[in-house]
Design an enzyme around this catalytic site. Structure first.
Site, PDB file in Angstrom:
ATOM      1  N   VAL A 168       1.421   4.426   1.415  1.00  0.00           N
ATOM      2  CA  VAL A 168       2.153   5.140   2.475  1.00  0.00           C
ATOM      3  C   VAL A 168       3.160   4.209   3.143  1.00  0.00           C
ATOM      4  CG1 VAL A 168       1.929   6.491   4.592  1.00  0.00           C
ATOM      5  CG2 VAL A 168       0.198   6.688   2.814  1.00  0.00           C
ATOM      6  N   CYS A 169       2.733   2.959   3.398  1.00  0.00           N
ATOM      7  CA  CYS A 169       3.640   1.987   4.028  1.00  0.00           C
ATOM      8  C   CYS A 169       4.862   1.745   3.147  1.00  0.00           C
ATOM      9  CB  CYS A 169       2.929   0.658   4.243  1.00  0.00           C
ATOM     10  SG  CYS A 169       1.337   0.813   5.062  1.00  0.00           S
ATOM     11  N   SER A 170       4.639   1.790   1.832  1.00  0.00           N
ATOM     12  CA  SER A 170       5.722   1.452   0.906  1.00  0.00           C
ATOM     13  C   SER A 170       6.724   2.569   0.739  1.00  0.00           C
ATOM     14  CB  SER A 170       5.139   1.089  -0.473  1.00  0.00           C
ATOM     15  OG  SER A 170       4.299  -0.035  -0.357  1.00  0.00           O
ATOM     16  N   ASP A 171       6.488   3.713   1.377  1.00  0.00           N
ATOM     17  CA  ASP A 171       7.594   4.685   1.417  1.00  0.00           C
ATOM     18  C   ASP A 171       8.034   4.987   2.845  1.00  0.00           C
ATOM     19  OD1 ASP A 171       6.105   7.943   0.579  1.00  0.00           O
ATOM     20  OD2 ASP A 171       5.760   6.607   2.261  1.00  0.00           O
TER      21      ASP A 171
ATOM     22  N   THR B 155       0.865  -1.184   0.000  1.00  0.00           N
ATOM     23  CA  THR B 155       0.000   0.000   0.000  1.00  0.00           C
ATOM     24  C   THR B 155       0.903   1.236   0.000  1.00  0.00           C
ATOM     25  OG1 THR B 155      -0.186  -0.142   2.412  1.00  0.00           O
ATOM     26  CG2 THR B 155      -1.961  -1.121   1.123  1.00  0.00           C
TER      27      THR B 155
END
Lengths: 186, 191
Positions: free
Chosen positions: B83-86, B81
């Site tokens: 936000v989690c992935s950055d 997802t």
């Protein structure tokens, strides 16, 4: 005939994401960036050190390469050394002092921009855009995004001479691309 | 018609290449309810102990760090997802900041380990242990009062000192990323 038309329609739909990702073009709003600046930032950009804010059009140069990045973006992290290399290539070229660099940390606080600057020893000014306000103004582009702008621009904004979303690959080739886009003479 | 189809095929293939760029390769969940759990723990409370298996297969126990290290727990809602992935790749860059402050970082999601593995590979690797709170589903997140009704954890940070006491809590709006400076200032308070 119907099958061919159906295939054509399918392929058109498949092509949509590419168009949705197109890099910015036209004019960029004359963005206002927050001050005060460090002595090094003010000297490089030619704007007053103690100004509460300044606009891109006030930067004393002929061209500006604006990088929209994020400390959190792994692609930006991987690209950082190459961007520094491009900066050094410009500094060693006849375009030194004519093409300036500036970075905007989309969604990054001042603290986060500083982490990025220190980690990669970024030699050009970086600014924070914690609330994505500037990022929205440039069309919520993916990062990294490079916009090559003509300074100082006019009342409507700054002409975008070239732009790219993603890494630029070969440094010298990208520099030549910018030179061609700006029709810059030595 | 064949010529036209060929032309559009080239455009479609170009689309696939561009789709590998930063934006667009993750699942977009849309705007979610900022918080969907009831706060259970307060600063000053003892942190609930847990043991979870990491991606490397090791069992990581919170109590193993007692008396040795400050611990930052970073719960994120879901693999793949936006936000989690950055947020977590950003912590890759911030590794020296955690280490300078004598802290270990533990990343926790309620995803199963195969999903976590694929996601971490996609992000290019992470330096800190990624722990799976999949089964019993979300039990650790629930013990910290941050299990959402849909089975995901909140986006939450807990700073736990060497005595095992919670010193900082940020149960963040799930739609946005916590600011790194606030976390580092919380760790500075423990020095």
């Amino acid at each position: 005939m119907f099958r061919a038309l159906a295939l054509w329609m399918f392929l058109m739909l498949a092509a949509v994401p590419a168009w949705a990702q197109s890099a910015p073009s036209g004019l960029l709003t004359d963005l206002e960036l927050p001050g005060p600046l460090t002595r090094e930032q003010a000297d490089y950009l030619g704007v007053p050190k103690d100004a509460a804010s300044f606009r891109l059009s006030e930067i004393k140069g002929e061209y500006l390469l604006l990088e929209v990045f994020s400390m959190y973006c792994p692609h930006c992290q991987r690209e950082a050394a190459r961007v520094n290399e491009l900066y050094q290539a410009v500094a060693a070229s006849p375009y030194a002092g004519r093409i300036l660099f500036l970075g905007l940390g989309a969604g990054n606080s001042v603290f986060e921009v500083e982490v990025f600057r220190k980690q990669y020893k970024v030699p050009f000014p970086l600014f924070a855009d914690p609330d994505f306000l500037i990022h929205k103004a440039v069309g919520q582009v993916g990062t990294p995004c490079f916009l090559f702008l003509k300074l100082p621009g006019g009342g409507q904004g700054l002409p975008i001479l070239d732009s790219l979303i993603g890494g630029f690959g070969d440094t010298q080739a990208f520099l030549q691309r910018l030179v061609r886009a700006g029709r810059i003479e030595k | 018609m064949k010529l036209l189809t060929g032309f559009v095929l080239i455009l479609a293939l170009a689309g696939s290449a561009w789709a590998q760029l930063p934006a667009g390769s993750v699942y977009e969940p849309g705007q979610l309810k900022p918080r969907d759990s009831v706060q259970l723990l307060r600063v000053g409370d003892k942190a609930p102990d847990f043991s979870l298996r990491s991606l490397k297969g090791e069992v990581v126990r919170l109590s193993d760090f007692r008396g040795k290290k400050n611990v930052v727990l970073s719960f994120v809602p879901a693999a793949f997802t936006p936000v989690c992935s950055d947020q977590w790749p950003g912590y890759n860059l911030a590794r020296p900041l955690f280490e300078e402050r004598g802290a270990v970082l533990l990343g926790i999601t309620t995803d199963n380990r195969p999903s976590q593995h694929a996601w971490v590979q996609e992000m290019g690797g992470l330096w800190f242990p990624v722990l799976s709170d999949f089964w019993p589903h979300g039990a650790v997140a629930a013990s910290y009062g941050i299990l959402r009704k849909d089975g995901m954890a909140e986006r939450a940070l807990f700073v736990i000192d060497r005595q095992g006491v919670i010193r900082f809590i940020d149960v963040h709006d799930i739609n946005t990323r916590p600011e790194l400076g606030a976390l580092m200032r919380a760790l500075d308070q423990l020095q």
